[in-house]
Motif scaffolding. Sequence first.
Motif, PDB file in Angstrom:
ATOM      1  N   CYS A 123      49.188  31.915  35.259  1.00 21.31           N
ATOM      2  CA  CYS A 123      49.981  32.557  36.315  1.00 21.31           C
ATOM      3  C   CYS A 123      50.723  33.757  35.713  1.00 21.31           C
ATOM      4  O   CYS A 123      51.410  33.618  34.695  1.00 21.31           O
TER       5      CYS A 123
ATOM      6  N   THR B 287      35.885  30.971  42.340  1.00 18.44           N
ATOM      7  CA  THR B 287      37.150  30.810  43.066  1.00 18.44           C
ATOM      8  C   THR B 287      38.293  31.493  42.327  1.00 18.44           C
ATOM      9  O   THR B 287      39.103  32.213  42.921  1.00 18.44           O
TER      10      THR B 287
ATOM     11  N   PRO C 246      40.294  27.773  47.300  1.00 21.65           N
ATOM     12  CA  PRO C 246      41.224  28.918  47.371  1.00 21.65           C
ATOM     13  C   PRO C 246      42.655  28.505  47.731  1.00 21.65           C
ATOM     14  O   PRO C 246      43.609  29.017  47.145  1.00 21.65           O
ATOM     15  N   SER C 247      42.817  27.565  48.675  1.00 19.64           N
ATOM     16  CA  SER C 247      44.175  27.161  49.062  1.00 19.64           C
ATOM     17  C   SER C 247      44.862  26.369  47.951  1.00 19.64           C
ATOM     18  O   SER C 247      46.065  26.510  47.721  1.00 19.64           O
TER      19      SER C 247
ATOM     20  N   SER D 248      38.400  35.325  42.343  1.00 16.62           N
ATOM     21  CA  SER D 248      38.631  35.951  43.646  1.00 16.62           C
ATOM     22  C   SER D 248      40.103  36.281  43.868  1.00 16.62           C
ATOM     23  O   SER D 248      40.454  36.960  44.827  1.00 16.62           O
ATOM     24  N   VAL D 249      40.960  35.792  42.952  1.00 12.71           N
ATOM     25  CA  VAL D 249      42.407  35.994  43.120  1.00 12.71           C
ATOM     26  C   VAL D 249      42.878  37.124  42.220  1.00 12.71           C
ATOM     27  O   VAL D 249      42.538  37.142  41.027  1.00 12.71           O
TER      28      VAL D 249
ATOM     29  N   ASP E 285      45.997  28.889  45.421  1.00  9.07           N
ATOM     30  CA  ASP E 285      47.194  29.588  45.906  1.00  9.07           C
ATOM     31  C   ASP E 285      48.452  28.751  45.659  1.00  9.07           C
ATOM     32  O   ASP E 285      49.479  29.256  45.182  1.00  9.07           O
TER      33      ASP E 285
END
Length: 394
Positions: free
Chosen positions: A287, A246, A214-215, A249-250, A218
């Motif tokens: 993105c 993963t 996750p990081s 989840s964003v 990000d």
Amino acid sequence: MPHLKVTPFDTSIIEQQIKRSPMMTFCAAAMNRNDMLIGIEHEGEEFLLQLKPDENAYLLKYDKVTRPLKVNLLKVALESVSKELNLEVLSSNIAISNTKSPLSSEHFKKIEDFEHITYPKEKISVEVGFGSGRHLLHQAKKNPDTLFIGLEIHTPSAQQVLKQIELQELDNIWVVNYDARLFLEMLPSNVCEQIFVHFPVPWDKKPHRRVISPSFLDESMRVLRKGGRLELRTDSDKYFWYALETFFSVPKVEVEVRKNEALDVTSKYEARWLRQEKDIYDVYVKCTQESAPRLLTVDFNFNDVKYTPRIEERLPKKALVFEGYFIHFERVYKISEESILIKCAFGSFDRPEHKYILLEKESCRYFVSPPVKTTVNFQAHQKLAEQMMLGKGE
């Protein structure tokens, strides 16, 4: 890696020789252990050699934390130290290569270079763990208007690609021998066209070591421009499903999945799986929005920290855990009555930093370089300073 096995000797001669040595700067003996560290300064670089005594032979080798990329630097230092100390060598693998150094200072970048770096191209792409470098070199030749930053922690692979960059006369690749998960935090927001992660180690038994997290996601979304893509390619079913979970989840990303897509270039590793008719998955994460500029002002100096008698006995022996990060004073090496070298681990749990701190009567600094400028590293640095201040009784 380069090392020497030598006949056991009286290690007190090291301290005697340091005053006359053109290369050795200090000797530090481990507390509660029998190994030693020797400080080296050679050709503008600082690093450590480790001396590990054994009953039958002493092993003189490189130190993992401070190891320089140029292997010949280590070989020269090992040979010089063995001659200065008049050691009897039992076995050695430090023959200096007479071939031209594969390293190119123009294309090799240290992580600290990115604190104040000018990018030569408007477009930037990153490849994480480039391995043999086939895909990285192919992309650079195909897209001369883009700067490709290749990240690889396997030093021989980094050296091989640097050699190929020179042979193929490419001017749009930088090689960084560093952990990709930390590196991304050095990049400005909204600058990357693509981030390639091809065939990362699945780490099924140690999932906390996976690149995709996750990081990492990000940070990838922060450095990608709007419309840019994170591209994962893997032959691991488990990794594929883990990555999908993963990515989904964003919020506000577009995810595209393809299976067994042929690319223009394949690595030896991929070619082997293709011959075995193993499935290969591509996952593209687009993105979809611009990110705010990264504003982080950090100071890794230990301004008020100085050595005081017996501070080493008062430092915490166990790791201290805080919200989102930790610090651990792992080992202490005694240099003199007024100076010590502390081996530390700190930072985030999934990508910790490993550093030495040189603590002397009049100063304190990271040896040989400060940590990467990330938020958690700065928080950990403040705790390290705080604990050393507590250790001196303040």
